[in-house]
Design an enzyme around this catalytic site. Structure first.
Site, PDB file in Angstrom:
ATOM      1  N   CYS A   1     -13.639  34.438 -37.303  1.00 35.38           N
ATOM      2  CA  CYS A   1     -14.055  35.259 -36.150  1.00 35.38           C
ATOM      3  C   CYS A   1     -13.252  36.550 -35.948  1.00 35.38           C
ATOM      4  O   CYS A   1     -13.861  37.625 -35.835  1.00 35.38           O
ATOM      5  CB  CYS A   1     -14.044  34.472 -34.857  1.00 35.38           C
ATOM      6  SG  CYS A   1     -14.123  32.714 -34.995  1.00 35.38           S
TER       7      CYS A   1
ATOM      8  N   HIS B   1     -21.440  35.351 -36.887  1.00 36.52           N
ATOM      9  CA  HIS B   1     -21.244  35.756 -35.495  1.00 36.52           C
ATOM     10  C   HIS B   1     -22.349  36.705 -35.111  1.00 36.52           C
ATOM     11  O   HIS B   1     -22.655  37.637 -35.840  1.00 36.52           O
ATOM     12  CB  HIS B   1     -19.867  36.389 -35.336  1.00 36.52           C
ATOM     13  CG  HIS B   1     -18.780  35.399 -35.589  1.00 36.52           C
ATOM     14  ND1 HIS B   1     -18.189  35.239 -36.817  1.00 36.52           N
ATOM     15  CD2 HIS B   1     -18.227  34.464 -34.773  1.00 36.52           C
ATOM     16  CE1 HIS B   1     -17.303  34.254 -36.742  1.00 36.52           C
ATOM     17  NE2 HIS B   1     -17.299  33.774 -35.528  1.00 36.52           N
TER      18      HIS B   1
ATOM     19  N   HIS C   1     -20.957  32.239 -31.773  1.00 39.07           N
ATOM     20  CA  HIS C   1     -20.417  31.672 -33.016  1.00 39.07           C
ATOM     21  C   HIS C   1     -21.408  30.593 -33.449  1.00 39.07           C
ATOM     22  O   HIS C   1     -21.765  29.743 -32.626  1.00 39.07           O
ATOM     23  CB  HIS C   1     -19.074  30.965 -32.791  1.00 39.07           C
ATOM     24  CG  HIS C   1     -18.014  31.802 -32.145  1.00 39.07           C
ATOM     25  ND1 HIS C   1     -16.942  32.287 -32.836  1.00 39.07           N
ATOM     26  CD2 HIS C   1     -17.858  32.213 -30.871  1.00 39.07           C
ATOM     27  CE1 HIS C   1     -16.157  32.956 -32.009  1.00 39.07           C
ATOM     28  NE2 HIS C   1     -16.693  32.930 -30.809  1.00 39.07           N
TER      29      HIS C   1
ATOM     30  N   LYS D   1     -21.505  25.046 -25.648  1.00 39.04           N
ATOM     31  CA  LYS D   1     -22.115  25.065 -26.972  1.00 39.04           C
ATOM     32  C   LYS D   1     -23.202  24.009 -27.121  1.00 39.04           C
ATOM     33  O   LYS D   1     -23.234  23.027 -26.376  1.00 39.04           O
ATOM     34  CB  LYS D   1     -21.056  24.860 -28.044  1.00 39.04           C
ATOM     35  CG  LYS D   1     -20.257  23.573 -27.913  1.00 39.04           C
ATOM     36  CD  LYS D   1     -19.154  23.521 -28.976  1.00 39.04           C
ATOM     37  CE  LYS D   1     -18.262  22.315 -28.771  1.00 39.04           C
ATOM     38  NZ  LYS D   1     -17.162  22.229 -29.710  1.00 39.04           N
TER      39      LYS D   1
ATOM     40  N   ASP E   1     -20.649  30.393 -41.903  1.00 41.83           N
ATOM     41  CA  ASP E   1     -20.252  30.942 -40.610  1.00 41.83           C
ATOM     42  C   ASP E   1     -20.964  32.269 -40.336  1.00 41.83           C
ATOM     43  O   ASP E   1     -21.188  33.055 -41.257  1.00 41.83           O
ATOM     44  CB  ASP E   1     -18.739  31.184 -40.687  1.00 41.83           C
ATOM     45  CG  ASP E   1     -18.098  31.306 -39.329  1.00 41.83           C
ATOM     46  OD1 ASP E   1     -18.790  31.082 -38.319  1.00 41.83           O
ATOM     47  OD2 ASP E   1     -16.894  31.630 -39.293  1.00 41.83           O
TER      48      ASP E   1
ATOM     49  N   ARG F   1      -6.642  25.234 -43.133  1.00 42.40           N
ATOM     50  CA  ARG F   1      -6.105  24.650 -41.900  1.00 42.40           C
ATOM     51  C   ARG F   1      -5.161  23.530 -42.269  1.00 42.40           C
ATOM     52  O   ARG F   1      -5.447  22.739 -43.163  1.00 42.40           O
ATOM     53  CB  ARG F   1      -7.234  24.073 -41.032  1.00 42.40           C
ATOM     54  CG  ARG F   1      -8.137  25.152 -40.482  1.00 42.40           C
ATOM     55  CD  ARG F   1      -9.213  24.578 -39.582  1.00 42.40           C
ATOM     56  NE  ARG F   1     -10.200  25.617 -39.290  1.00 42.40           N
ATOM     57  CZ  ARG F   1     -11.353  25.402 -38.664  1.00 42.40           C
ATOM     58  NH1 ARG F   1     -11.667  24.194 -38.274  1.00 42.40           N
ATOM     59  NH2 ARG F   1     -12.178  26.403 -38.432  1.00 42.40           N
TER      60      ARG F   1
ATOM     61  N   GLN G   1     -17.116  27.789 -44.592  1.00 44.58           N
ATOM     62  CA  GLN G   1     -18.177  27.497 -43.618  1.00 44.58           C
ATOM     63  C   GLN G   1     -19.356  28.434 -43.831  1.00 44.58           C
ATOM     64  O   GLN G   1     -19.169  29.561 -44.288  1.00 44.58           O
ATOM     65  CB  GLN G   1     -17.668  27.714 -42.192  1.00 44.58           C
ATOM     66  CG  GLN G   1     -16.714  26.665 -41.704  1.00 44.58           C
ATOM     67  CD  GLN G   1     -16.223  26.972 -40.305  1.00 44.58           C
ATOM     68  OE1 GLN G   1     -16.104  28.131 -39.924  1.00 44.58           O
ATOM     69  NE2 GLN G   1     -15.942  25.940 -39.544  1.00 44.58           N
TER      70      GLN G   1
HETATM   71 ZN   LIG Z   1     -16.333  32.146 -34.843  1.00 41.20          ZN
END
Ligand SMILES: [Zn+2]
Ligand SMILES: [Zn+2]
Length: 567
Positions: free
Chosen positions: A268, A319, A445, A399, A317, A297, A315
């Protein structure tokens, strides 16, 4: 069956287990024996370690005691009486001392008694469907410094059917453990040189690539643009995003030119730097930026579990930067995209939840209420059923969470969309509205698979290793009856490769039955079998994994069939 009732049954089954142990091995010291989510266990200190034969014996004795149909009673007794009963058991004496007050609870069935708070079935005869599962090591009070104990684990149900279903699912879960399949099918491995970092072998990497292409195709059609951002970024960025404060223990750090850098645990903040690079107009919104960056992580070594819990992963991922008015529409579009991406995997039961404001949260209640309502409205307008998960939202916003039920009836949390009004503030993100003034965008997200690695592990277990044609690392293997067909076989392989089919040739000279057997063990969905007749007629025989065959097909027909199998 109510969960509470099941725990009463299992708690009672733990007494039954202890009763059987004391009858068969009277010198054994009992410690504690609670009900658990999946069954019950009892930790004991036997004279000699339990053996697998003991489990059989103990289980038989449990059935005998069940047949005696002894009533279970419960009473409060004075601690002095209890200490006398347990004068030879230092563990129970310690428990008695720890219980506040002057009395303790005691359960009885026949001549057996056990310290207990109460909550039982009426009689041992009510405990009929149970099974002892395994013996393992444990420690008194779960502390390695304390006495090592032996744990007998079992489970109990109210009906034979529930018991049978459980046993079947358990066998399947062991048999189709993705770690085992990953090794057997040569897909991935783990090494001490990088604890928790998966290594993907050629076939494993191929599946990851197919998963990436699949989601990328749908995201592109959905108006997403892909970006790529650095793996290491300076501490100042993570301070601004709040990761330094809330997430530091999970991050890895390094230094470049005397400046501290963190290896990114999330994409992000990097995406926000791209957004901020130049002024943005309302005409550009919604701006959907995807980033399939590698994340690291720090997970504790004890929780690492194959691909399900790793320390480096990717991911799917993205945005979405949008105006407040655009949120509901974007959430709807995401839900539709989710369905398109997930449908080809054959998950029929998707469980949707809306997670609301947690105890520790940023932003006022009004903001949370309206954001939560937006998520619910989006789901309702698409006719999606959902439940509320109270207090489970992210600290920056509510979410939607998606759970997929696999073929072994397990539910995996995969996919989410989250509304974030905090980070636009932290990063001072703006856009120029149609009146020419600055406004704050909102960030959504979102991810569908979540981690590619974990999703791959889920798929392996869901399909029990037999990936469907469109996902399989090798879709077709070409087999020949004799070596005389190898030249024709090479031509067939090359033509299929030219058409993006993942194909390989069995180069052995083994009898065809051996080649077929090997392809089946490798879970290859299709085989092409070539003999003298196929060469003469310029055709192929198609053999499916289940043994069904189609003769005299042209390559064009094979390609047509392959196209129909694509996601
Ligand atoms: Zn994010
Ligand atoms: Zn009890």
């Amino acid at each position: 069956m109510k969960e509470k009732d099941l725990s009463v049954l299992r708690h009672s089954a733990a007494h039954l287990l202890a009763h059987a142990v004391k009858e068969l091995l009277p010198e054994t010291l009992l410690t504690i024996g609670p009900a658990t989510k999946d069954g019950f266990f009892y930790d004991c200190l036997p004279e000699k370690n339990f053996k697998d034969e003991d489990l059989v014996r103990i289980e038989e004795r449990m059935h005998e005691i069940s047949a005696r149909n002894l009533p279970l009673t419960h009473e409060q007794i004075s601690k002095d009486v209890a200490r006398e009963l347990y004068r030879n058991n230092k563990f129970k004496l310690e428990l008695i001392n720890d219980i506040p007050g002057d009395t303790v609870g005691l359960a009885r069935q026949g001549d057996f008694y056990d310290l207990c708070r109460g909550g039982h079935v009426e009689s041992t005869g009510d405990i009929k469907y149970f099974k002892l599962l395994h013996i393992s090591g444990s420690y008194w009070r779960a502390d390695k410094e304390n006495t090592p104990l032996q744990r007998i684990t079992g489970t109990a149900f109210f009906t034979q059917q529930d018991m049978d279903d459980y046993v079947q699912r358990r066998e399947d879960a062991l048999k189709y453990d993705h770690r085992r399949l990953g090794k057997e099918l040569d897909l991935f491995s783990f090494h001490d040189e990088g604890v928790g970092f998966p290594f993907f072998h050629p076939h494993g990497k191929t599946v990851l690539n197919v998963l990436t292409q699949h989601v990328r195709k749908h995201m592109k059609r959905g108006g997403y643009q892909e970006v790529s951002t650095p793996i290491m970024l300076s501490d100042s960025l993570w301070e601004r995003s709040g990761h330094d404060k809330h997430y530091r223990d999970n991050m890895y750090f390094s230094e470049i030119d005397d400046r501290s850098y963190a290896i990114k645990p999330m994409n992000c903040p990097a995406g926000m730097l791209i957004y901020k690079e130049r002024p943005r107009s309302y005409r550009e919104l919604p701006l959907r930026l995807s980033d399939f960056g590698v994340l690291h992580r720090h997970e504790l070594s004890g929780v690492l579990s194959g691909l399900f819990r790793v320390r480096s992963f990717t991911q799917d991922d993205a945005h979405i930067f949008c105006t407040k008015d655009q949120i509901e529409d974007e959430v709807k579009k995401f839900i539709l995209l989710y369905d398109k991406v997930i449908k080809p995997f054959g998950f029929t039961n998707i469980i949707i939840g809306v997670s609301t404001k947690p105890a520790k949260a940023m932003g006022n209640d009004d903001l949370w209420d309206s954001a939560t309502r937006t998520l619910e409205d989006a789901l309702t307008s698409l006719g999606k059923a959902y439940t509320i998960y109270p207090g489970e939202g992210a600290f920056y916003g509510p979410k939607i969470e998606f759970g997929i039920e696999d073929s072994l009836k397990r539910v995996w949390q995969c996919g989410t969309i989250q509304i974030d009004s905090c980070n636009p503030e932290n990063f001072d993100l703006t856009y120029i509205n149609s009146q020419g003034t600055k406004e704050r965008p909102v960030i959504l997200h979102r991810a569908i698979y979540g981690s590619f690695e974990r999703f791959f592990g889920i798929l392996l277990e869901h399909y029990k290793g037999k990936l469907p044609f469109w996902l399989a690392p090798v879709q077709i293997r070409v087999l020949t009856i004799t070596d005389e067909q190898k030249e024709y076989a090479n031509m067939v392989v090359n033509q299929l490769l030219d058409n993006d089919i993942r194909v390989e040739l069995d180069i052995s000279s083994d009898p065809i039955s051996g080649q077929i057997k090997r392809a089946q063990l490798d879970y290859i969905p299709w085989m092409i079998v070539l003999g003298k007749k196929e060469v003469e007629n310029n055709t192929v025989t198609l053999r499916y994994a289940d043994g069904k065959q189609e003769f005299g097909l042209t390559l064009a027909q094979i390609l047509e069939k392959a196209r129909n199998e694509q996601s």
